[in-house]
Write an enzyme that holds these catalytic residues in place. Structure first.
Site, short mmCIF file in Angstrom:
data_model
loop_
_atom_site.label_atom_id
_atom_site.label_comp_id
_atom_site.label_asym_id
_atom_site.label_seq_id
_atom_site.Cartn_x
_atom_site.Cartn_y
_atom_site.Cartn_z
N TYR A 46 -6.69 -9.10 11.26
CA TYR A 46 -5.58 -8.82 11.91
C TYR A 46 -5.54 -9.54 13.27
CZ TYR A 46 -4.21 -5.69 8.42
OH TYR A 46 -4.27 -5.14 7.01
N GLN A 82 2.00 -6.15 5.44
CA GLN A 82 2.11 -5.80 4.22
C GLN A 82 3.89 -6.11 3.93
OE1 GLN A 82 0.88 -1.70 2.94
NE2 GLN A 82 -0.92 -2.02 4.00
N GLU A 119 0.85 -1.01 -0.13
CA GLU A 119 0.12 0.04 0.02
C GLU A 119 0.81 1.21 -0.05
OE1 GLU A 119 -3.10 -0.05 3.07
OE2 GLU A 119 -3.79 1.80 2.35
N ASN A 169 -12.45 -1.24 -1.20
CA ASN A 169 -11.63 -1.95 -0.07
C ASN A 169 -12.43 -1.51 1.45
OD1 ASN A 169 -8.99 -2.83 1.70
ND2 ASN A 169 -9.36 -0.83 2.24
N GLU A 170 -12.55 -2.31 2.22
CA GLU A 170 -13.18 -2.19 3.46
C GLU A 170 -14.40 -1.25 3.17
OE1 GLU A 170 -10.27 -1.53 6.41
OE2 GLU A 170 -9.60 -3.69 6.59
N GLU A 204 -6.11 -9.16 3.44
CA GLU A 204 -5.33 -8.60 4.70
C GLU A 204 -5.33 -9.42 5.73
OE1 GLU A 204 -5.95 -4.63 5.34
OE2 GLU A 204 -6.36 -4.16 3.17
O1 AHR Z 1 -3.12 -2.47 6.04
C1 AHR Z 1 -3.27 -1.31 7.01
C2 AHR Z 1 -4.84 -1.08 6.55
O2 AHR Z 1 -5.62 -2.00 7.55
C3 AHR Z 1 -5.40 -1.03 5.42
O3 AHR Z 1 -5.11 0.13 4.41
C4 AHR Z 1 -7.06 -1.21 5.65
O4 AHR Z 1 -7.47 -1.96 4.32
C5 AHR Z 1 -6.78 -1.89 6.87
O5 AHR Z 1 -7.80 -1.51 7.70
#
Ligand code: AHR
Length: 509
Positions: A258, A362, A42, A190-191, A313
């Protein structure tokens, strides 16, 4: 008689071994897509600039058209199959025409999500696709839905993928690229439930259909359209999308997750307690429940598994390193992250029927990165090494495995201490990836291979003295894979000794 003896051996293994794995070498049917080992880059912090890209006028750091040669060299060893770009949250602010043409003419914009820093657009579509070509990776472009239009996306696709005469293919040629790149993977926002527009699933499903309708006609290649999916256990999001989007308009649904202890108090990446280690790994293991939950919903609408679950992600998220910009998400990477990566990739492998792609967040200098840079120096993190050790699973056939494992206990909680996945490659070699999650105790594991005669075993291990250990610019090779000799073969059974918090990949023939 022979059968009776075998039965007795199996019975005794199950009775006496605390940690026991049975692998059926002759029952594999599903392929582990190499795209499960995908990455994500990103425009965030130092991932693109200072990470991948140092500019084509840089004379200090060796580069090819601005892309760092050392990074390409390191990532080639991972056999990166697919790379997602330009975001993340950045994607829904990104207008691709800002990043093409003569660099001095490109507008300078503000990176609104990530620290309000200046983005000079010197890394745009051509540079990203050059990077993918240098890596030998498939590009996955995440398009702007939040603040963009269907026309803007249709034109981007035409620019990248149309061979004939058209306004956008002509513009591409004018900008120096004759042949189309034929980008297959496109993310539609995205999201969308958050930074991508704070939409409801019903509203997003309609928006998705609108965008997806105008994508295909502008491409020479069949597109793989990936809807912005849920976070974690948001099953309603998946339900609504699967119910409202016809199967001929969609090829994949994203899933973001995450491992984070507390969004307001994430804890240090390197200075953590056993309790924090336990919590993070327990959180990482949760993704299996989420994958199964979303898959169950998808199975109802798509029993033939046409639509992929794309975990675009994933990774561990901690506090940034002291003294660094909080918006840049720069964190170190320890043996805890190696364990996290090992168990997560085993879960993806074991669910390869539905999980056809995943993208670690990432690649460089951001979150659970595989590479960290400091000016001209780079270091490979423990997560890099796990990705490299596991690349033997790319496009191999998943072998069903049953794991009986003891528990790793902390306080009143417990998790299984052994994680495993196994596959057979095109040459008939079997690879078994094992993780001992327990941070205190080594484990004896018996692995019985059924359905194929085994005559040799070899392997590699990643471990260290302390689970907090990590590579630094001063000591870049503290953690790296070593030859593993603690797997002994006898009567098609492997007796393996795994040290605490270790990741092992065995090759058996
Ligand atoms: O990876 C960091 C961020 O986490 C990304 O930009 C977003 O899609 C997610 O919330």
């Amino acid at each position: 008689m022979k059968k009776l003896v075998l039965l007795f051996i199996t019975f005794s293994l199950i009775t006496f071994a605390q940690n026991k794995i049975v692998i059926n070498a002759d029952l594999g049917k599903d392929t582990i897509s190499r795209n499960i080992y995908g990455h994500f880059a990103e425009h965030l912090g130092r991932c693109i600039y200072d990470g991948f890209y140092v500019g084509d006028t840089n004379k200090v750091i060796p580069n090819t058209r601005g892309i760092r040669n050392d990074i390409i060299q390191a990532l080639k060893k991972l056999k990166v199959p697919v790379l997602r770009w330009p975001g993340g949250c950045f994607a829904d602010t990104y207008h691709w025409k800002d990043g093409i043409g003569e660099k001095s003419q490109r507008p300078t914009i503000v990176n609104a999500w990530w620290g309000g820093v200046t983005e000079n657009n010197s890394f745009g579509t051509h540079e990203f696709l050059d990077l993918c070509e240098q890596l030998g990776a498939e590009p996955f472009i995440s398009a702007n839905v939040g603040s963009g239009t269907p026309q803007e996306l249709a034109e981007w696709i035409q620019y990248c993928n149309f061979d004939g005469i058209s306004p956008m293919s002509n513009l591409r040629k004018k900008n120096g690229r004759e042949k189309p790149w034929n980008v297959k993977y496109w993310g539609v926002g995205n999201e969308a439930w958050g930074c991508g527009g704070h939409m409801s699933p019903e509203y997003y499903a309609d928006v998705y259909k609108r965008f997806a309708t105008y994508m295909q006609g502008n491409s020479n290649v069949k597109l793989f359209r990936i809807a912005s999916g849920p976070y974690g256990d948001n099953y309603n999001w998946t339900e609504v999308l699967m119910k409202n989007i016809p199967l001929n308009l969609i090829e994949g649904i994203g899933l973001h997750y995450y491992s984070v202890i507390d969004w307001n108090n994430k804890g240090s990446a390197t200075n953590f307690t056993e309790e924090q280690y336990f919590k993070i790994i327990k959180l990482a293991l949760k993704i299996e429940e989420y994958i199964e939950g979303h898959s169950k919903i998808m199975d109802r609408y798509d029993p033939n598994k046409k639509v992929a679950l794309v975990v675009d992600e994933w990774g561990g998220w901690y506090d940034v390193e002291p003294g660094t910009n909080p918006a840049f998400l720069f964190q170190q990477n320890t043996m805890r992250d190696a364990v996290l990566a090992g168990v997560t990739l085993n879960i993806f492998n074991n669910h390869c029927q539905r999980v056809k792609m995943a993208n670690l967040a990432q690649t460089i200098n951001v979150l659970q990165a595989v590479i960290l840079t400091d000016k001209e120096k780079i270091i490979l993190t423990p997560t890099y090494h796990v990705m490299e050790m596991y690349n033997v699973h790319h496009d191999a056939v998943l072998l069903p495995s049953t794991v009986i494992s003891d528990s790793y206990k902390y306080g009143n909680e417990e998790i299984k201490s052994i994680s495993c996945s196994a596959s057979k490659d095109k040459d008939g070699k079997i690879h078994i990836s094992l993780v001992n999650i327990d941070s205190n105790k080594g484990k004896d594991v018996q692995i019985e291979i059924r359905g194929q005669k085994i005559s040799s075993v070899s392997g590699r291990i990643l471990t260290s003295q302390k689970v907090q250990d990590h590579n630094t610019f001063e000591n870049p090779d503290k953690i790296k894979p070593k030859v593993f000799t603690n797997a002994k073969l006898s009567n098609n059974v492997l007796n393996v000794q795994l040290p605490p918090f270790s990741v092992v990949v065995l090759e058996v023939k």
